[in-house]
Design a protein around this motif. Structure first.
Motif, PDB file in Angstrom:
ATOM      1  N   ARG A   1       0.801  -1.350  -0.076  1.00  0.00           N
ATOM      2  CA  ARG A   1       0.107   0.289  -0.247  1.00  0.00           C
ATOM      3  C   ARG A   1       0.987   1.325   0.167  1.00  0.00           C
ATOM      4  NH1 ARG A   1      -2.718  -2.773   4.082  1.00  0.00           N
ATOM      5  NH2 ARG A   1      -1.745  -1.371   5.679  1.00  0.00           N
ATOM      6  N   VAL A   2       1.923   1.236   0.738  1.00  0.00           N
ATOM      7  CA  VAL A   2       2.534   2.274   0.464  1.00  0.00           C
ATOM      8  C   VAL A   2       4.086   2.561  -0.533  1.00  0.00           C
ATOM      9  CG1 VAL A   2       4.776   3.395   1.714  1.00  0.00           C
ATOM     10  CG2 VAL A   2       3.563   2.316   3.296  1.00  0.00           C
ATOM     11  N   ASN A   3       4.381   1.388  -1.432  1.00  0.00           N
ATOM     12  CA  ASN A   3       4.460   1.928  -2.117  1.00  0.00           C
ATOM     13  C   ASN A   3       3.894   2.187  -3.113  1.00  0.00           C
ATOM     14  OD1 ASN A   3       7.544   1.005  -4.007  1.00  0.00           O
ATOM     15  ND2 ASN A   3       5.414   0.141  -4.456  1.00  0.00           N
TER      16      ASN A   3
ATOM     17  N   ARG B   1      15.975   0.440  11.000  1.00  0.00           N
ATOM     18  CA  ARG B   1      16.233   1.626  12.614  1.00  0.00           C
ATOM     19  C   ARG B   1      14.275   1.550  12.480  1.00  0.00           C
ATOM     20  NH1 ARG B   1      21.087   4.501  14.333  1.00  0.00           N
ATOM     21  NH2 ARG B   1      20.435   5.287  12.365  1.00  0.00           N
ATOM     22  N   MET B   2      14.023   2.024  11.687  1.00  0.00           N
ATOM     23  CA  MET B   2      12.746   2.683  12.323  1.00  0.00           C
ATOM     24  C   MET B   2      11.524   1.590  11.797  1.00  0.00           C
ATOM     25  SD  MET B   2      11.234   5.270  12.693  1.00  0.00           S
ATOM     26  CE  MET B   2      11.951   7.286  11.955  1.00  0.00           C
ATOM     27  N   ARG B   3      12.413   0.465  10.908  1.00  0.00           N
ATOM     28  CA  ARG B   3      11.518  -0.720  11.293  1.00  0.00           C
ATOM     29  C   ARG B   3      11.541  -1.235  12.893  1.00  0.00           C
ATOM     30  NH1 ARG B   3      12.688  -1.942   6.022  1.00  0.00           N
ATOM     31  NH2 ARG B   3      11.082  -1.755   4.916  1.00  0.00           N
ATOM     32  N   ALA B   4      12.160  -0.651  13.811  1.00  0.00           N
ATOM     33  CA  ALA B   4      12.849  -1.585  14.816  1.00  0.00           C
ATOM     34  C   ALA B   4      11.515  -0.843  15.906  1.00  0.00           C
ATOM     35  CB  ALA B   4      14.016  -1.790  15.045  1.00  0.00           C
ATOM     36  N   ALA B   5      11.971   0.296  15.655  1.00  0.00           N
ATOM     37  CA  ALA B   5      11.262   1.219  16.856  1.00  0.00           C
ATOM     38  C   ALA B   5       9.833   0.896  16.252  1.00  0.00           C
ATOM     39  CB  ALA B   5      11.616   3.038  15.671  1.00  0.00           C
TER      40      ALA B   5
ATOM     41  N   ALA C   1       4.198   0.856  11.424  1.00  0.00           N
ATOM     42  CA  ALA C   1       4.169   0.074  11.038  1.00  0.00           C
ATOM     43  C   ALA C   1       3.761   1.189   9.764  1.00  0.00           C
ATOM     44  CB  ALA C   1       3.372  -1.684  11.035  1.00  0.00           C
ATOM     45  N   GLU C   2       2.759   1.241   9.004  1.00  0.00           N
ATOM     46  CA  GLU C   2       2.511   1.855   7.983  1.00  0.00           C
ATOM     47  C   GLU C   2       3.533   3.356   7.890  1.00  0.00           C
ATOM     48  OE1 GLU C   2      -0.811   2.770   4.982  1.00  0.00           O
ATOM     49  OE2 GLU C   2      -1.288   3.083   6.922  1.00  0.00           O
ATOM     50  N   SER C   3       3.460   3.935   9.217  1.00  0.00           N
ATOM     51  CA  SER C   3       4.474   5.306   9.355  1.00  0.00           C
ATOM     52  C   SER C   3       5.750   4.748   9.445  1.00  0.00           C
ATOM     53  CB  SER C   3       4.448   5.584  10.317  1.00  0.00           C
ATOM     54  OG  SER C   3       2.678   5.882  11.039  1.00  0.00           O
ATOM     55  N   ALA C   4       6.279   3.349   9.261  1.00  0.00           N
ATOM     56  CA  ALA C   4       7.700   3.394   9.400  1.00  0.00           C
ATOM     57  C   ALA C   4       8.139   3.053   8.073  1.00  0.00           C
ATOM     58  CB  ALA C   4       7.656   1.750  10.037  1.00  0.00           C
TER      59      ALA C   4
END
Length: 296
Positions: A16-18, A252-256, A236-239
Motif C-alpha cells: 500500500r505504501v509503495n 532502524r525505523m521498522r525496529a522502532a 507499521a505503515e508510518s515506518a
C-alpha cells in the motif's frame, strides 16, 4: 501461523505504501487520511469502538460526569486505537483528552490520575489509561493552532460535551504542521535520556521503550508526511512510509515501530533508539522543517 499472518500483514502495508508513494492511488483513496481536496479527515468514531472496549467508554463517561461535571468539562475526547477500532484487548491503552473550561488545576490533575488508576484496575482489556488535560483557551490559541488544535480536531473523537474544535480551519499535511507537531525532538531528547537512565525495573524500561519508540516513529513519519501527501496513525505503515524516503534508516525505523507496538525491557534496544536513531532524526528534522515554536 502467527508469523505467517504478521508477514502477510507487513507485505500488505509495504504494498500500500509503495503504491501511494509512486502515485498508483488517488489522494482521496482510503488509507491516506485526507479528503478529495487534500484536507485531513477526522480519524476515529464512537461507532468503531469494539465490543470489548464499550464498557470502558461507558465507565469513562460516568466517571467524567461524577468527577468533573459540565461546569469544569467542556468536551471529552477519545483518541488512539480504541476510537479507530484497532484496539487489541490486553495490549491497547485508553487515551483521553479533556478540554476544560479553564486552565487545569492541581485538583483537576489529581482527579485525572485517580480516574486513570481506577479504570486501569477495573478493566483488564486496557494496558493502562492516560488522560491529558488542557484548557479550551489553549486548544484554540494561535500558538497551538498546528499542534494541540490540529490534534483535537483531526485525531480526537468527541465523547461528551461540546466539540471546541468546530470553528478551527481544515488542515493539510504541510511542513508547518510537521514542524509544530514534532519539531521538538532535539529539545526532548535529553529529558528522554535522563528518564531512561533513571529506569530501574523491567516495567519502567518497557514503558520508556514504548514512549521513546512511539515518539521516534511519529517524528519519522511527519518528517516525510508533506512529501507523501497523506496521514496514517498506523505505526507499521508510518515506518514503511519513512523508509521509502530514507532507505538507509528504514530498518532502524521498522525496529522502532515493532518496539512501539510490543515493547520489552531491552536496554540495548533503548540505547540504540536514544543514541543511534534519535540524534540523526532530530538533526534531519531541524534541517527539513525547523524547530517547533517555543512554548512558555
Amino acid at each position: 501461523m502467527n508469523d505467517m499472518r504478521r508477514d502477510a500483514a507487513a507485505e500488505g502495508v509495504h504494498r500500500r505504501v509503495n503504491d501511494r508513494v509512486h502515485g498508483v492511488h488517488g489522494l482521496c483513496d482510503a488509507g491516506t487520511g485526507l479528503d478529495q481536496e487534500g484536507y485531513f479527515v477526522r480519524e476515529g468514531s464512537l461507532d468503531r469502538v469494539s465490543a470489548p472496549f464499550a464498557p470502558i467508554v461507558t465507565a469513562l463517561r460516568d466517571q467524567l460526569a461524577e468527577r468533573f461535571g459540565p461546569s469544569r468539562l467542556t468536551c471529552a475526547y477519545l483518541y488512539g486505537s480504541i476510537p479507530r477500532g484497532t484496539a487489541v484487548p490486553g495490549r491497547s491503552d485508553l487515551d483521553v483528552l479533556l478540554a476544560l473550561s479553564a486552565r487545569p488545576t492541581p485538583t483537576d490533575h489529581a482527579d485525572a490520575r485517580a480516574m486513570e488508576a481506577e479504570l486501569d484496575a477495573a478493566f483488564p482489556q486496557i494496558d493502562g489509561a492516560g488522560i491529558l488535560l488542557c484548557g479550551v483557551e489553549e486548544v484554540l490559541s494561535d500558538l497551538e493552532r498546528y499542534d494541540l488544535g490540529w490534534f483535537a480536531a483531526c485525531l480526537c473523537t468527541p465523547l461528551m460535551g461540546e466539540d471546541v474544535t468546530s470553528g478551527l480551519p481544515p488542515y493539510r499535511p504541510t511542513s508547518l504542521l510537521a514542524r509544530e507537531t514534532n519539531g521538538d525532538l532535539h529539545e526532548r531528547l535529553p529529558v528522554l535520556r535522563e528518564k531512561a537512565a533513571a529506569a530501574r525495573t523491567d516495567a519502567e524500561r518497557t514503558r520508556m521503550t514504548r514512549v521513546v519508540a512511539r515518539k521516534l516513529v511519529r517524528t519519522g513519519f511527519t518528517l516525510v508526511m508533506p512529501r507523501w501527501g497523506g496521514w496514517t496513525s498506523d505505526l507499521a505503515e508510518s515506518a514503511e512510509v519513512f523508509g521509502h524516503y530514507y532507505p538507509a534508516h528504514a530498518d532502524r525505523m521498522r525496529a522502532a515501530a515493532r518496539a512501539a507496538r510490543t515493547p520489552r525491557a531491552d536496554p540495548e534496544l533503548l540505547d540504540e533508539l536514544l543514541n543511534g536513531l534519535a540524534p540523526w532524526l532530530a538533526d534531519e528534522y531541524l534541517a527539513v522543517h525547523g524547530p517547533k515554536a517555543p512554548r512558555p
